[in-house]
Design an enzyme around this catalytic site. Structure first.
Site, PDB file in Angstrom:
ATOM      1  N   GLU A  77      43.169  33.178  38.362  1.00 44.88           N
ATOM      2  CA  GLU A  77      43.401  33.646  39.739  1.00 44.88           C
ATOM      3  C   GLU A  77      43.484  32.541  40.789  1.00 44.88           C
ATOM      4  O   GLU A  77      42.871  32.634  41.853  1.00 44.88           O
ATOM      5  CB  GLU A  77      42.312  34.664  40.130  1.00 44.88           C
ATOM      6  CG  GLU A  77      42.235  35.846  39.174  1.00 44.88           C
ATOM      7  CD  GLU A  77      41.145  36.856  39.537  1.00 44.88           C
ATOM      8  OE1 GLU A  77      40.330  36.560  40.431  1.00 44.88           O
ATOM      9  OE2 GLU A  77      41.111  37.933  38.916  1.00 44.88           O
ATOM     10  N   GLU A 129      44.177  42.077  30.492  1.00 45.34           N
ATOM     11  CA  GLU A 129      43.068  42.893  31.013  1.00 45.34           C
ATOM     12  C   GLU A 129      43.563  44.301  31.340  1.00 45.34           C
ATOM     13  O   GLU A 129      43.225  44.872  32.381  1.00 45.34           O
ATOM     14  CB  GLU A 129      42.449  42.232  32.257  1.00 45.34           C
ATOM     15  CG  GLU A 129      42.034  40.785  32.025  1.00 45.34           C
ATOM     16  CD  GLU A 129      41.311  40.135  33.207  1.00 45.34           C
ATOM     17  OE1 GLU A 129      40.902  40.843  34.142  1.00 45.34           O
ATOM     18  OE2 GLU A 129      41.150  38.899  33.180  1.00 45.34           O
TER      19      GLU A 129
HETATM   20  C1  XIL Z   1      34.983  41.830  35.671  1.00 49.25           C
HETATM   21  C2  XIL Z   1      34.016  42.465  34.667  1.00 49.25           C
HETATM   22  O1  XIL Z   1      34.687  43.474  33.975  1.00 49.25           O
HETATM   23  C3  XIL Z   1      32.808  43.008  35.392  1.00 49.25           C
HETATM   24  O2  XIL Z   1      31.835  43.455  34.454  1.00 49.25           O
HETATM   25  C4  XIL Z   1      32.201  41.947  36.299  1.00 49.25           C
HETATM   26  O3  XIL Z   1      31.152  42.521  37.053  1.00 49.25           O
HETATM   27  C5  XIL Z   1      33.250  41.374  37.237  1.00 49.25           C
HETATM   28  O4  XIL Z   1      34.335  40.873  36.476  1.00 49.25           O
HETATM   29  N1  XIL Z   1      39.620  39.876  36.631  1.00 49.25           N
HETATM   30  C6  XIL Z   1      39.025  39.110  35.639  1.00 49.25           C
HETATM   31  C7  XIL Z   1      37.815  39.623  34.944  1.00 49.25           C
HETATM   32  O5  XIL Z   1      39.572  38.057  35.265  1.00 49.25           O
HETATM   33  O6  XIL Z   1      36.952  38.589  34.559  1.00 49.25           O
HETATM   34  C8  XIL Z   1      37.068  40.639  35.766  1.00 49.25           C
HETATM   35  O7  XIL Z   1      36.021  41.185  34.967  1.00 49.25           O
HETATM   36  C9  XIL Z   1      38.010  41.705  36.256  1.00 49.25           C
HETATM   37  C10 XIL Z   1      39.085  41.112  37.144  1.00 49.25           C
END
Ligand code: XIL
Length: 361
Positions: free
Chosen positions: A158, A263
């Site tokens: 990001e 994701e």
């Molecule tokens: C999220 C997790 O799923 C949560 O458990 C945590 O509290 C916050 O992070 N983008 C990403 C991930 O790259 O690492 C994030 O994961 C979601 C958004």
């Protein structure tokens, strides 16, 4: 309806299998196009083997795992002089034991990084040399420990803003704009055999996508190793439109890099303010209406249609969580973003994905 079909099959076969077992007979990993892996982000209760129901499904269905949180800076390196590797080692071993592709997420990010990292002497912000040394030590310790075991790393997460420029972030404040390049340089040193990825979201938005493409091209122009672009794919029912998803895939793959959906989940809830009327903010508190359930299945079918159509461009698809109970998108509300429900039963969306993959074979 699927339940009845499953039951019918079980009865016709003359065997006493529960309908849900019949429906899960097919494994996503066996149906994927050749060369494309399918995975899931797992939490610590899963990598520790405590959540046995989930472990059973993960083992059967997937051939890749990502760590939902365990390998983020905050968890693996909470204080300057301490790394926490116990649960992390179990995560990696979980995947190796099952011959899965084990992914590392993530080395350099503006979130889930402890405050000490960016602190200098006397409360001043840490400067370039201090931050570079900390970044290098961290990457060498973590990537080095899993050298030859972790298949690929989200090196930087990001870093690009919505307008395509480099995001304001503490790593950038201290080091300068080449902090992304430095992270890729250190990761390459620490494990020359690991694949290295850049990971981000909202890549269906042209300005942001252009910024990501500029960034990875710049990294490669510097002679750095970059293997793939991770598209987080935190999507909704209606947005981005399926043709935007397809256009983004084509353009990202135009860089010559592997594209991964890293994701994937579908958020069914409105973006509501914390003080919003609960009926509006949490509309499915007592269950998901069948109409929405079917829309979710259709959405997943459309997404996998694009994926199989462009099978040579996509190297991996990873869901961000196994079941709706596990999803980060609940946050005090009831969301339904994934393929398994809260009882760990496969949803119509699971069947829809199975159908698309089966037809494509
Ligand atoms: C999220 C997790 O799923 C949560 O458990 C945590 O509290 C916050 O992070 N983008 C990403 C991930 O790259 O690492 C994030 O994961 C979601 C958004």
């Amino acid at each position: 309806m699927n339940r009845l079909i499953g039951l019918g099959v079980a009865i016709a076969a003359g065997v006493a299998v529960a309908p849900q077992t019949a429906r899960q007979d097919l494994a996503l990993k066996d149906l994927m196009p050749k060369g494309m892996v399918i995975g899931v982000a797992i939490n610590q209760r899963q990598s520790d083997g405590v959540d046995t129901a989930a472990v059973g499904i993960i083992t059967k269905q997937f051939n890749q795992i990502s760590p939902e949180n365990l390998l983020k800076f905050q968890l693996v390196h909470p204080t300057a002089d301490r790394y926490a590797f116990d649960a992390q080692d179990r995560y990696v071993q979980f995947g190796l034991d099952r011959q899965m592709q084990v992914v590392g997420h993530t080395l350099v990010w503006h979130q889930q990084t402890p405050g000490w990292v960016f602190q200098g002497a006397d409360g001043t912000p840490a400067g370039r040399e201090t931050l570079l040394a900390r970044m290098r030590d961290h990457i060498h310790a973590v990537v080095g420990r899993y050298k030859g075991k972790i298949y690929g790393w989200d090196v930087v997460n990001e870093a690009i803003d919505e307008d395509g420029s480099l995001r304001q972030a503490p790593w950038r404040d201290g080091i300068g704009d080449d902090y992304v390049a430095k992270a890729f340089e250190f990761a390459r040193e620490a494990d020359p055999g690991a694949e290295l990825y850049y990971n981000d979201y909202n890549l269906e938005k042209p300005a942001k996508r252009a910024g990501v493409i500029r960034l990875v091209n710049d990294l490669r122009a510097r002679g750095l190793r970059v293997d793939g672009i991770g598209n987080q794919a935190h999507w909704r029912l209606e947005t981005p439109a399926i043709d935007e998803i397809e256009a983004a895939l084509i353009e990202l793959h135009g860089t010559g890099l592997k594209v991964m959906y890293t994701e994937l989940d579908i958020n069914l809830l409105p973006a509501a303010a914390r003080d919003a009327d609960p009926a509006l903010a949490n509309p499915y508190a007592t269950g998901l209406p069948d109409e929405k359930q079917q829309q979710l299945a259709k959405r997943y079918a459309d997404i996998f249609d694009v994926i199989v159509k462009h099978r040579d461009s996509v190297s991996r698809v990873t869901f961000w969580g196994l079941s709706d109970a596990d999803s980060w998108l609940n946050r005090g509300r009831m969301n339904y973003p994934l393929l398994w429900d809260r009882q760990r039963q496969p949803k119509p969306a699971f069947q829809a994905v199975v159908d698309v993959l089966s037809r494509a074979r």
